[in-house]
Structure formats: C-alpha cells, structure tokens
Design a protein around this motif. Structure first.
Motif, short mmCIF file in Angstrom:
data_model
loop_
_atom_site.label_atom_id
_atom_site.label_comp_id
_atom_site.label_asym_id
_atom_site.label_seq_id
_atom_site.Cartn_x
_atom_site.Cartn_y
_atom_site.Cartn_z
N LYS A 168 0.81 -1.21 0.00
CA LYS A 168 0.00 0.00 0.00
C LYS A 168 0.85 1.27 0.00
O LYS A 168 0.39 2.33 0.33
CB LYS A 168 -0.92 0.02 1.22
N ARG A 169 2.08 1.17 -0.38
CA ARG A 169 3.00 2.32 -0.35
C ARG A 169 2.45 3.49 -1.18
O ARG A 169 2.61 4.64 -0.80
CB ARG A 169 4.36 1.88 -0.89
N GLU A 170 1.76 3.20 -2.27
CA GLU A 170 1.26 4.27 -3.15
C GLU A 170 0.19 5.12 -2.49
O GLU A 170 -0.06 6.24 -2.90
CB GLU A 170 0.74 3.69 -4.46
N ARG A 171 -0.45 4.65 -1.45
CA ARG A 171 -1.50 5.42 -0.79
C ARG A 171 -0.95 6.58 0.04
O ARG A 171 -1.71 7.35 0.59
CB ARG A 171 -2.34 4.52 0.11
N THR A 172 0.33 6.70 0.17
CA THR A 172 0.91 7.75 0.99
C THR A 172 1.23 9.01 0.18
O THR A 172 1.78 9.94 0.72
CB THR A 172 2.19 7.26 1.68
N LEU A 173 0.88 9.06 -1.06
CA LEU A 173 1.25 10.18 -1.92
C LEU A 173 0.37 11.40 -1.75
O LEU A 173 0.56 12.38 -2.44
CB LEU A 173 1.24 9.72 -3.39
N ASP A 174 -0.57 11.37 -0.80
CA ASP A 174 -1.48 12.49 -0.60
C ASP A 174 -0.83 13.68 0.09
O ASP A 174 -1.40 14.75 0.15
CB ASP A 174 -2.68 12.04 0.24
N VAL A 175 0.36 13.52 0.60
CA VAL A 175 1.04 14.59 1.33
C VAL A 175 1.68 15.56 0.34
O VAL A 175 2.24 15.15 -0.67
CB VAL A 175 2.12 13.99 2.27
N TYR A 198 -6.60 -2.23 8.63
CA TYR A 198 -8.03 -2.33 8.92
C TYR A 198 -8.77 -2.97 7.75
O TYR A 198 -9.56 -3.89 7.94
CB TYR A 198 -8.62 -0.94 9.23
N CYS A 199 -8.52 -2.47 6.55
CA CYS A 199 -9.21 -2.99 5.36
C CYS A 199 -8.84 -4.44 5.09
O CYS A 199 -9.68 -5.21 4.64
CB CYS A 199 -8.91 -2.11 4.15
N GLU A 200 -7.61 -4.82 5.38
CA GLU A 200 -7.19 -6.20 5.21
C GLU A 200 -7.94 -7.11 6.18
O GLU A 200 -8.36 -8.21 5.82
CB GLU A 200 -5.68 -6.31 5.44
N GLU A 201 -8.12 -6.66 7.40
CA GLU A 201 -8.78 -7.47 8.43
C GLU A 201 -10.30 -7.50 8.29
O GLU A 201 -10.92 -8.54 8.48
CB GLU A 201 -8.42 -6.93 9.83
N TYR A 202 -10.90 -6.34 8.01
CA TYR A 202 -12.36 -6.24 8.04
C TYR A 202 -13.00 -5.93 6.69
O TYR A 202 -14.21 -5.89 6.57
CB TYR A 202 -12.78 -5.14 9.03
N GLY A 203 -12.19 -5.67 5.68
CA GLY A 203 -12.71 -5.27 4.38
C GLY A 203 -12.91 -3.77 4.34
O GLY A 203 -13.12 -3.13 5.37
N GLU A 204 -12.82 -3.22 3.16
CA GLU A 204 -13.00 -1.78 3.01
C GLU A 204 -14.46 -1.43 3.26
O GLU A 204 -15.35 -2.16 2.83
CB GLU A 204 -12.57 -1.34 1.61
N PRO A 205 -14.73 -0.33 3.95
CA PRO A 205 -16.12 0.07 4.17
C PRO A 205 -16.86 0.16 2.84
O PRO A 205 -16.30 0.64 1.84
CB PRO A 205 -16.00 1.43 4.84
N PRO A 206 -18.11 -0.31 2.80
CA PRO A 206 -18.81 -0.49 1.52
C PRO A 206 -19.25 0.78 0.80
O PRO A 206 -19.44 0.77 -0.41
CB PRO A 206 -20.03 -1.32 1.90
N THR A 207 -19.42 1.87 1.52
CA THR A 207 -19.88 3.11 0.88
C THR A 207 -18.91 4.25 1.16
O THR A 207 -18.14 4.20 2.12
CB THR A 207 -21.28 3.52 1.40
N ALA A 208 -19.00 5.27 0.34
CA ALA A 208 -18.15 6.46 0.55
C ALA A 208 -18.46 7.10 1.90
O ALA A 208 -17.54 7.56 2.59
CB ALA A 208 -18.37 7.46 -0.58
N LYS A 209 -19.72 7.10 2.29
CA LYS A 209 -20.11 7.68 3.58
C LYS A 209 -19.49 6.88 4.73
O LYS A 209 -18.97 7.46 5.68
CB LYS A 209 -21.62 7.71 3.71
N ALA A 210 -19.52 5.56 4.64
CA ALA A 210 -18.93 4.72 5.68
C ALA A 210 -17.41 4.89 5.72
O ALA A 210 -16.81 4.92 6.80
CB ALA A 210 -19.29 3.25 5.44
N GLN A 211 -16.79 5.02 4.55
CA GLN A 211 -15.34 5.25 4.50
C GLN A 211 -14.98 6.57 5.16
O GLN A 211 -14.03 6.64 5.94
CB GLN A 211 -14.86 5.24 3.05
N GLU A 212 -15.73 7.60 4.86
CA GLU A 212 -15.46 8.92 5.43
C GLU A 212 -15.66 8.90 6.95
O GLU A 212 -14.87 9.48 7.69
CB GLU A 212 -16.35 9.99 4.79
N LYS A 213 -16.71 8.23 7.40
CA LYS A 213 -16.97 8.13 8.84
C LYS A 213 -15.80 7.44 9.55
O LYS A 213 -15.35 7.89 10.60
CB LYS A 213 -18.27 7.37 9.08
#
Length: 83
Positions: free
Chosen positions: A12-19, A41-56
């Motif tokens: 997941k190294r590419e996800r750090t480019l937001d800085v 978290y996403c590896e263990e529980y799966g990515e939250p299913p909606t954009a709203k859940a991800q943001e929360k």
C-alpha cells in the motif's frame, strides 16, 4: 518493522502520496502511518462499503490520531519541564 517497510509489505505504499511535496518529515511519517493503519483495517475487516462509511471511519481514525499526537506532545513538554 519500520512503518515504511510495513507499508511496502502490505503493498500500500502508493497510498501515501497524498502529502504535499513540501511536507515535513513528521507530516510524511504521519501520513504513512495513517495509510498503514487504514490498510491493516481494510485487510482485516474489508474496506467500508460506501463512501459515507469510508469517510466516517477516516474521521474516527483522524480523531484517534489527533488524541495520540496531543498526548505525545504533552508528554514531551512534561519531560522538558522535569529536567
């Protein structure tokens, strides 16, 4: 394991480019650590299913990180005062 190595290990190294390019080392490390926690978290529980859940979830994580950072700063101040 260093957080940089852990990020590479989970692919997941590419996800750090937001800085921003002018970010301090501390800001870069903070972003990398947050990306690592999100990846785990996403590896263990799966990515939250909606954009709203991800943001929360991201907001909850940000709040937790903020508390930890404040505590670390207060501890550092306390250590300087005690010396």
């Amino acid at each position: 394991m260093r957080h940089e190595d852990a990020l590479t290990a989970v692919g997941k190294r590419e996800r750090t480019l937001d800085v921003s390019p002018g970010a301090s080392r501390s800001e870069q490390e903070s972003a990398e650590l947050k990306a690592l926690v999100w990846s785990i978290y996403c590896e263990e529980y799966g990515e939250p299913p909606t954009a709203k859940a991800q943001e929360k979830l991201r907001l909850a994580m940000e709040e937790s990180f903020a508390v930890v950072e404040v505590r670390a700063r207060l501890d550092a101040i306390g250590q300087r005062v005690q010396k």
